[in-house]
Design a protein around this motif. Sequence first.
Motif, short mmCIF file in Angstrom:
data_model
loop_
_atom_site.label_atom_id
_atom_site.label_comp_id
_atom_site.label_asym_id
_atom_site.label_seq_id
_atom_site.Cartn_x
_atom_site.Cartn_y
_atom_site.Cartn_z
N VAL A 41 0.84 -1.21 0.00
CA VAL A 41 0.00 0.00 0.00
C VAL A 41 0.87 1.25 0.00
O VAL A 41 0.62 2.20 -0.75
N GLN A 42 1.91 1.25 0.82
CA GLN A 42 2.80 2.41 0.88
C GLN A 42 3.45 2.65 -0.48
O GLN A 42 3.52 3.78 -0.96
N ARG A 43 3.92 1.59 -1.11
CA ARG A 43 4.54 1.74 -2.44
C ARG A 43 3.53 2.20 -3.48
O ARG A 43 3.84 3.02 -4.34
N GLY A 47 3.27 5.75 -6.12
CA GLY A 47 3.33 5.65 -7.58
C GLY A 47 3.53 4.27 -8.17
O GLY A 47 3.46 4.12 -9.40
N ALA A 48 3.79 3.26 -7.38
CA ALA A 48 3.97 1.91 -7.94
C ALA A 48 2.61 1.37 -8.41
O ALA A 48 1.57 1.72 -7.87
N THR A 49 2.62 0.54 -9.41
CA THR A 49 1.40 -0.04 -9.95
C THR A 49 1.26 -1.48 -9.50
O THR A 49 2.20 -2.27 -9.63
N LEU A 50 0.07 -1.80 -8.98
CA LEU A 50 -0.18 -3.17 -8.54
C LEU A 50 -0.09 -4.13 -9.72
O LEU A 50 -0.55 -3.82 -10.82
#
Length: 76
Positions: A41-43, A47-50
């Motif tokens: 969640v933090q990542r 801006g990270a994409t699941l």
Amino acid sequence: MMGDGNFRSTAVVVGLLAALCALAAGLSYVNHDASWYLYVVQRAWHGATLYRDLIDTNPPLIVWLSGAANAISRSR
């Protein structure tokens, strides 16, 4: 408004369930599974994409549910 009481009762039930879940989870330590989702969640918030940048085999609901816990921890 029509249906306002139904919304309130639903909100109360959801709030009670969330409080019970927080109580149950708060009494134990955070294991590697729970800490992974808090990290995801933090990542994702940064801006990270699941399922592209963050690999997991579970559906995204667990990440969204973990987002509430992460938001509460950031509010302190």
